[in-house]
Design an enzyme around this catalytic site. Structure first.
Site, mmCIF file in Angstrom:
data_model
loop_
_atom_site.group_PDB
_atom_site.id
_atom_site.type_symbol
_atom_site.label_atom_id
_atom_site.label_comp_id
_atom_site.label_asym_id
_atom_site.label_seq_id
_atom_site.Cartn_x
_atom_site.Cartn_y
_atom_site.Cartn_z
ATOM 1 C CD GLU A 68 -4.748 -6.541 1.430
ATOM 2 O OE1 GLU A 68 -4.068 -5.966 1.072
ATOM 3 O OE2 GLU A 68 -6.114 -5.776 1.134
ATOM 4 C CG ASP A 84 -1.980 -4.764 3.538
ATOM 5 O OD1 ASP A 84 -1.881 -5.240 2.250
ATOM 6 O OD2 ASP A 84 -3.035 -4.118 3.778
ATOM 7 C CB ILE A 86 0.877 -3.365 -2.029
ATOM 8 C CG1 ILE A 86 2.162 -4.119 -2.348
ATOM 9 C CG2 ILE A 86 0.783 -1.926 -2.199
ATOM 10 C CD1 ILE A 86 2.052 -4.002 -3.731
ATOM 11 C CG ASP A 87 -2.586 -0.348 3.855
ATOM 12 O OD1 ASP A 87 -3.597 -0.987 3.835
ATOM 13 O OD2 ASP A 87 -2.468 0.742 4.500
ATOM 14 C CB THR A 89 -3.576 -2.239 -3.519
ATOM 15 O OG1 THR A 89 -2.877 -3.178 -2.789
ATOM 16 C CG2 THR A 89 -3.306 -2.840 -4.852
ATOM 17 C CG ASP A 211 -6.480 -3.078 6.002
ATOM 18 O OD1 ASP A 211 -5.661 -3.402 4.794
ATOM 19 O OD2 ASP A 211 -7.535 -3.382 5.927
HETATM 20 C C1 IPD Z 1 -6.853 -0.109 2.003
HETATM 21 C C2 IPD Z 1 -6.077 1.040 2.261
HETATM 22 C C3 IPD Z 1 -7.031 2.247 2.334
HETATM 23 C C4 IPD Z 1 -8.383 1.931 3.455
HETATM 24 C C5 IPD Z 1 -8.938 0.703 2.875
HETATM 25 C C6 IPD Z 1 -7.965 -0.558 2.712
HETATM 26 P P1 IPD Z 1 -5.384 -2.046 0.592
HETATM 27 O O1 IPD Z 1 -5.957 -1.182 1.947
HETATM 28 O O2 IPD Z 1 -5.563 0.906 3.714
HETATM 29 O O3 IPD Z 1 -6.648 3.315 2.838
HETATM 30 O O4 IPD Z 1 -9.076 3.007 3.092
HETATM 31 O O5 IPD Z 1 -9.950 0.380 3.840
HETATM 32 O O6 IPD Z 1 -8.536 -1.596 2.551
HETATM 33 O O7 IPD Z 1 -6.502 -2.595 -0.014
HETATM 34 O O8 IPD Z 1 -4.868 -0.964 -0.263
HETATM 35 O O9 IPD Z 1 -4.522 -2.789 1.113
#
Ligand code: IPD
Length: 270
Positions: A68, A84, A86-87, A89, A211
């Site tokens: 990512e 990813d 930190i999913d 963030t 993700d």
């Molecule tokens: C996000 C999270 C969030 C989702 C967003 C993602 P990130 O990932 O998974 O729940 O709704 O679409 O982008 O940006 O925190 O790695």
């Protein structure tokens, strides 16, 4: 080979997860934004991705990696990793203990290993193709025989304001047709929630492959099914996850909701 990839992914997810917790507790690093003013990225995201990338290449120098935070390694082995660091963030930045390291390995175009690790709750979700899905070693299964009207559904929203307006209109259409909706803030953990029956279903538009790659396999290995509104393979356009009959019903409801939402937004702009 899947077991070796799994072992590596688990070790790196734990290492990266411990580093992100330490950096949060010590308040190290700064937060900036990426795709929009509301899309945060921290030094911890970059550091964790670097730890994972270096860890993979140290053992498997000819693998490919897509991350990512920009990791892009083109290898020759036929194994590709989706990372990813930190999913969730935004949760991380606000101190909400619901975020995860997500790592998937694909071999010749098939995801064969998925690992999602929440370092705050020490929940480790794992799956290998054909080998089942587990939370801290305990087998997972999705809920079954839940009608759409009784389904607890998770979702999420991307960071672009124009997409969020459509997401909101779709949710307004869907909400009266389900038990309730949850937005917890980590797509990877949302998919694991489906795999373990904390949610009956989940959907989101506009995700990236890092993700959902690991969570997708975890859902399928827990007996679930992932698809788009038209029944195709999940993609950045749409990820719907649930036991197959519910996934199909949710897909139909979303298709209708999308049509109504787009008609209403057209009427609204006349
Ligand atoms: C996000 C999270 C969030 C989702 C967003 C993602 P990130 O990932 O998974 O729940 O709704 O679409 O982008 O940006 O925190 O790695």
């Amino acid at each position: 080979m899947n077991d070796e990839l799994l072992e590596l992914a688990v070790a790196l997810a734990r290492t990266a997860g411990a580093a992100t917790v330490a950096m949060r507790l010590e308040a190290i690093g700064t937060t900036t934004t990426k795709s929009s003013d509301t899309d945060p990225v921290t030094e911890a995201d970059r550091h964790a991705e670097q730890l994972i990338t270096e860890g993979i290449l140290a053992v498997r120098p000819t693998d490919s990696i897509v991350g990512e935070e920009g990791a892009g390694v083109e290898g020759t082995s036929g194994v590709e990793w989706y990372v990813d660091p930190i999913d969730g963030t935004a949760n991380y930045v606000y101190g909400i203990p619901f975020y995860a390291v997500s790592i998937a390995a694909e071999v010749d175009g098939n995801i064969v290993v998925g690992v999602v690790y929440n370092p705050e709750s020490d929940e480790l979700f794992t799956a290998t193709r054909g080998g089942g899905a587990y939370r801290n070693g305990v087998p997972l299964s999705v809920t079954t025989n839940v009608p759409l009207g009784k389904a607890l559904v998770g979702t999420g929203f991307g960071y672009k304001p124009e997409d969020r307006a459509v997401d909101g209109a779709v949710v307004a259409e869907l909400l009266p047709r389900i038990r309730d909706l949850r937005r917890l803030g980590s797509a990877a953990l949302d998919l694991c929630a489906v795999a373990m029956g904390r949610f009956d279903a989940y959907f989101e538009t506009g995700l990236h492959v890092w993700d959902y790659a690991a969570g997708w396999l975890i859902v399928e290995e827990a007996g679930g099914h992932c698809q788009t509104v038209d029944g195709g393979q999940p993609s950045p356009q749409m990820m719907i996850a649930a036991h197959a009959p519910l996934a199909k019903d949710l897909a139909n409801a979303l298709k209708l909701a999308q049509e109504t939402a787009s008609v209403e937004s057209r009427v609204g702009t006349d």
